[in-house]
Motif scaffolding. Structure first.
Motif, PDB file in Angstrom:
ATOM      1  N   ALA A  46      44.669 -23.719  50.940  1.00  0.00           N
ATOM      2  CA  ALA A  46      43.346 -23.666  50.311  1.00  0.00           C
ATOM      3  C   ALA A  46      43.390 -24.266  48.904  1.00  0.00           C
ATOM      4  N   GLY A  47      44.468 -23.974  48.174  1.00  0.00           N
ATOM      5  CA  GLY A  47      44.605 -24.508  46.825  1.00  0.00           C
ATOM      6  C   GLY A  47      44.731 -26.015  46.807  1.00  0.00           C
ATOM      7  N   ALA A  48      45.540 -26.546  47.724  1.00  0.00           N
ATOM      8  CA  ALA A  48      45.733 -27.997  47.790  1.00  0.00           C
ATOM      9  C   ALA A  48      44.422 -28.712  48.107  1.00  0.00           C
ATOM     10  N   LYS A  49      43.650 -28.151  49.019  1.00  0.00           N
ATOM     11  CA  LYS A  49      42.373 -28.775  49.389  1.00  0.00           C
ATOM     12  C   LYS A  49      41.364 -28.707  48.243  1.00  0.00           C
ATOM     13  N   ALA A  50      41.399 -27.613  47.492  1.00  0.00           N
ATOM     14  CA  ALA A  50      40.515 -27.495  46.326  1.00  0.00           C
ATOM     15  C   ALA A  50      40.897 -28.533  45.272  1.00  0.00           C
ATOM     16  N   VAL A  55      39.758 -33.923  42.660  1.00  0.00           N
ATOM     17  CA  VAL A  55      40.146 -35.299  42.328  1.00  0.00           C
ATOM     18  C   VAL A  55      39.153 -36.294  42.924  1.00  0.00           C
ATOM     19  N   LEU A  56      38.761 -36.082  44.170  1.00  0.00           N
ATOM     20  CA  LEU A  56      37.810 -36.985  44.832  1.00  0.00           C
ATOM     21  C   LEU A  56      36.465 -37.033  44.118  1.00  0.00           C
ATOM     22  N   MET A  57      36.075 -35.921  43.528  1.00  0.00           N
ATOM     23  CA  MET A  57      34.802 -35.852  42.813  1.00  0.00           C
ATOM     24  C   MET A  57      34.897 -36.381  41.392  1.00  0.00           C
ATOM     25  N   GLY A  58      36.108 -36.802  40.995  1.00  0.00           N
ATOM     26  CA  GLY A  58      36.290 -37.357  39.664  1.00  0.00           C
ATOM     27  C   GLY A  58      36.448 -36.320  38.571  1.00  0.00           C
ATOM     28  N   ASN A  59      36.676 -35.070  38.967  1.00  0.00           N
ATOM     29  CA  ASN A  59      36.840 -33.993  37.995  1.00  0.00           C
ATOM     30  C   ASN A  59      38.317 -33.743  37.687  1.00  0.00           C
ATOM     31  N   LYS A  60      38.594 -32.792  36.829  1.00  0.00           N
ATOM     32  CA  LYS A  60      39.946 -32.601  36.302  1.00  0.00           C
ATOM     33  C   LYS A  60      40.724 -31.484  36.998  1.00  0.00           C
ATOM     34  N   ILE A  88      45.468 -40.241  34.646  1.00  0.00           N
ATOM     35  CA  ILE A  88      45.901 -39.243  33.670  1.00  0.00           C
ATOM     36  C   ILE A  88      44.715 -38.535  33.031  1.00  0.00           C
ATOM     37  N   SER A  89      43.561 -39.207  33.011  1.00  0.00           N
ATOM     38  CA  SER A  89      42.353 -38.598  32.432  1.00  0.00           C
ATOM     39  C   SER A  89      41.870 -37.410  33.261  1.00  0.00           C
ATOM     40  N   GLN A  90      42.348 -37.298  34.502  1.00  0.00           N
ATOM     41  CA  GLN A  90      41.938 -36.195  35.369  1.00  0.00           C
ATOM     42  C   GLN A  90      42.939 -35.045  35.380  1.00  0.00           C
ATOM     43  N   ILE A  91      43.907 -35.093  34.463  1.00  0.00           N
ATOM     44  CA  ILE A  91      44.934 -34.048  34.401  1.00  0.00           C
ATOM     45  C   ILE A  91      45.018 -33.498  32.983  1.00  0.00           C
ATOM     46  N   ILE A 117      40.727 -19.376  24.130  1.00  0.00           N
ATOM     47  CA  ILE A 117      39.295 -19.694  24.160  1.00  0.00           C
ATOM     48  C   ILE A 117      39.058 -21.125  23.676  1.00  0.00           C
ATOM     49  N   SER A 118      39.775 -21.503  22.621  1.00  0.00           N
ATOM     50  CA  SER A 118      39.648 -22.861  22.080  1.00  0.00           C
ATOM     51  C   SER A 118      40.143 -23.905  23.072  1.00  0.00           C
ATOM     52  N   ASP A 119      41.316 -23.656  23.661  1.00  0.00           N
ATOM     53  CA  ASP A 119      41.894 -24.611  24.619  1.00  0.00           C
ATOM     54  C   ASP A 119      41.025 -24.758  25.867  1.00  0.00           C
ATOM     55  N   ALA A 120      40.362 -23.690  26.259  1.00  0.00           N
ATOM     56  CA  ALA A 120      39.546 -23.693  27.481  1.00  0.00           C
ATOM     57  C   ALA A 120      38.297 -24.561  27.360  1.00  0.00           C
ATOM     58  N   LYS A 121      37.991 -25.022  26.162  1.00  0.00           N
ATOM     59  CA  LYS A 121      36.785 -25.839  25.960  1.00  0.00           C
ATOM     60  C   LYS A 121      36.842 -27.165  26.705  1.00  0.00           C
ATOM     61  N   VAL A 122      38.040 -27.602  27.105  1.00  0.00           N
ATOM     62  CA  VAL A 122      38.153 -28.871  27.838  1.00  0.00           C
ATOM     63  C   VAL A 122      37.710 -28.716  29.294  1.00  0.00           C
ATOM     64  N   ILE A 123      37.561 -27.482  29.758  1.00  0.00           N
ATOM     65  CA  ILE A 123      37.227 -27.217  31.159  1.00  0.00           C
ATOM     66  C   ILE A 123      35.724 -27.355  31.382  1.00  0.00           C
ATOM     67  N   LYS A 124      35.372 -28.079  32.441  1.00  0.00           N
ATOM     68  CA  LYS A 124      33.964 -28.310  32.764  1.00  0.00           C
ATOM     69  C   LYS A 124      33.667 -27.879  34.197  1.00  0.00           C
ATOM     70  N   ASN A 125      32.390 -27.805  34.513  1.00  0.00           N
ATOM     71  CA  ASN A 125      31.957 -27.501  35.871  1.00  0.00           C
ATOM     72  C   ASN A 125      32.569 -28.502  36.848  1.00  0.00           C
ATOM     73  N   GLY A 126      33.108 -28.015  37.948  1.00  0.00           N
ATOM     74  CA  GLY A 126      33.691 -28.903  38.946  1.00  0.00           C
ATOM     75  C   GLY A 126      35.188 -29.111  38.808  1.00  0.00           C
ATOM     76  N   ASP A 127      35.755 -28.686  37.673  1.00  0.00           N
ATOM     77  CA  ASP A 127      37.201 -28.806  37.505  1.00  0.00           C
ATOM     78  C   ASP A 127      37.918 -27.770  38.367  1.00  0.00           C
ATOM     79  N   CYS A 128      39.208 -27.966  38.568  1.00  0.00           N
ATOM     80  CA  CYS A 128      40.042 -26.987  39.274  1.00  0.00           C
ATOM     81  C   CYS A 128      41.105 -26.525  38.295  1.00  0.00           C
ATOM     82  N   VAL A 129      41.127 -25.230  37.996  1.00  0.00           N
ATOM     83  CA  VAL A 129      42.018 -24.685  36.977  1.00  0.00           C
ATOM     84  C   VAL A 129      43.090 -23.813  37.634  1.00  0.00           C
ATOM     85  N   ILE A 130      44.341 -24.179  37.422  1.00  0.00           N
ATOM     86  CA  ILE A 130      45.478 -23.482  38.016  1.00  0.00           C
ATOM     87  C   ILE A 130      46.132 -22.644  36.927  1.00  0.00           C
ATOM     88  N   CYS A 131      46.006 -21.328  37.035  1.00  0.00           N
ATOM     89  CA  CYS A 131      46.526 -20.411  36.023  1.00  0.00           C
ATOM     90  C   CYS A 131      47.764 -19.704  36.571  1.00  0.00           C
TER      91      CYS A 131
END
Length: 295
Positions: A46-50, A55-60, A88-91, A117-131
Motif C-alpha cells: 500500500a505504501g509503495a503504491k501511494a 510521483v505520477l501526480m507530480g507531487n513530493k 530531485i525536486s520531488q524528493i 512545525i517549521s520544517d513541515a511547511k514544505v509539505i503540500k496537499n497531494g504529497d506523500c510523507v513517510i515518518c
C-alpha cells in the motif's frame, strides 16, 4: 516498557563473551530483525503504491525522522533520483537537526516541536510523507505527520513498537516488530536494519510500479559517472540484443535516456516518436517496446 528498550535475552554477560560469541549474537539479532519485515508486506504494498501515485501526480515524497531513523530515510530518498530517475525536486528529506554537518550529534533536536512545525511547511496537499521512528512516538516525525495530515498529504508511519503515534495516526501504518536490541535501546541495530529493508522494498516496488525497472534492470537511471554510463550501455544491450557500439550511438541520440535508447534500438523512427510512445504507455518500457514493434 517498549520492546526496543528491553534487554535482549542473550545480553547478560555479553561483554565477557568471546569475540566469536559476541559477533554471532549480533549477527543473529540482525537476522531476527530482518524476519520481522515479512509481517508487514501488505502494508508495504500500500505504501509503495501511494508513493508511486504521488510521483505520477507530480507531487513530493517527503521523508521525516530523527536520529538513526533519519539516516535510513535519507539513504532511501537520496537514491531515488539516480536509481529511478525521479526528479530531485520531488524528493524532500526532513531530519531533526537538518542534514548539514551531520558529524555533530543532534539528539536533542528530536524533541524540538517548533523545528518540526517549521520544517513541515514544505509539505503540500497531494504529497506523500513517510515518518519513521523506532519508538513510534518521537516528537519530530509525530508533529510533522500531524501537519502533513492537516494539509491533505498521505502519511506513511513506520515504527518498531505497536500502538504508537506513527502507527495509530498514519494513513498507512507499517509496524516492524523487531525483538529487543542486543545493546538495549540502540535502535541503529535491529530496528534500523528492519527500517532499511522496509524502505528498500517499498521504494523499489514503487520504481517497478512506475515502469522504471524491467527484467531487474534500472531502465530510468541517471548516468552521471563512468560506471553508470557503462551500465546504461549494458542495459540497452541486454534488453535489445544489440552490440555496444549500437547501444552507445542510441544513448547519444537519446541524450542518455536508457528508455529512449532502447526504443530507438527496437525500431522507433526518432527520439520524438519514442517519447510519444513512451508517454502514451505511461512510461512503461515493456508496453512501449511492444507498441514500437507493432508499428
Amino acid at each position: 516498557m517498549q520492546t526496543t528498550e528491553k534487554l535482549h535475552p542473550k545480553a547478560l554477560g555479553l561483554d565477557k563473551k568471546s569475540s566469536l560469541e559476541i559477533l554471532t549474537i549480533l549477527y543473529e539479532g540482525q537476522i531476527e530483525a530482518a524476519k520481522c519485515v515479512s509481517k508487514s508486506i501488505a502494508f508495504l504494498d500500500a505504501g509503495a503504491k501511494a508513493m508511486a501515485e504521488t510521483v505520477l501526480m507530480g507531487n513530493k515524497l517527503v521523508y521525516a525522522a530523527a536520529g538513526s531513523s533519519g539516516l535510513q530515510g535519507m539513504a532511501d530518498g537520496l537514491e531515488l533520483t539516480p536509481t529511478f530517475g525521479i526528479p530531485i525536486s520531488q524528493i524532500k528529506i526532513l531530519r531533526a537537526g537538518g542534514i548539514q554537518d551531520m558529524s555533530q550529534p543532534k539528539g536533542n533536536m528530536e524533541d524540538n516541536k517548533s523545528a518540526a512545525i517549521s520544517d513541515a511547511k514544505v509539505i503540500k496537499n497531494g504529497d506523500c510523507v513517510i515518518c519513521l521512528a523506532a519508538s513510534g512516538n518521537t516528537t519530530y516525525p509525530s508533529v510533522i505527520m500531524k501537519k502533513a495530515k492537516e494539509v491533505g498529504a498521505t502519511t506513511i508511519g513506520i515504527a518498531n513498537n505497536p500502538d504508537t503515534k506513527l502507527l495509530t495516526e498514519s494513513d498507512i501504518p507499517i509496524l516492524l516488530p523487531t525483538p529487543p536490541e542486543v545493546v538495549a535501546g540502540s535502535t541503529r541495530l535491529g530496528a534500523g536494519t528492519a527500517q532499511k529493508i522496509a524502505l528498500n522494498m517499498m521504494s523499489t516496488y514503487m520504481g517497478i510500479f512506475l515502469g522504471n525497472v524491467m527484467d531487474g534492470q534500472m531502465v530510468n537511471l541517471v548516468a552521471n559517472n563512468i560506471k553508470l554510463m557503462k551500465r546504461s550501455e549494458k542495459i540497452v544491450m541486454n534488453i535489445t540484443g544489440c552490440n555496444r557500439s549500437i547501444a552507445k550511438e542510441a544513448l547519444k541520440k537519446a541524450e542518455g535516456s536508457v528508455k529512449l535508447a532502447i526504443l530507438l534500438t527496437s525500431g522507433a523512427k526518432s527520439v520524438k516518436t519514442a517519447k510519444d510512445i513512451l508517454a502514451s504507455e505511461g512510461q512503461n518500457l515493456r508496453s512501449a517496446i511492444s507498441r514500437v514493434k507493432l508499428e
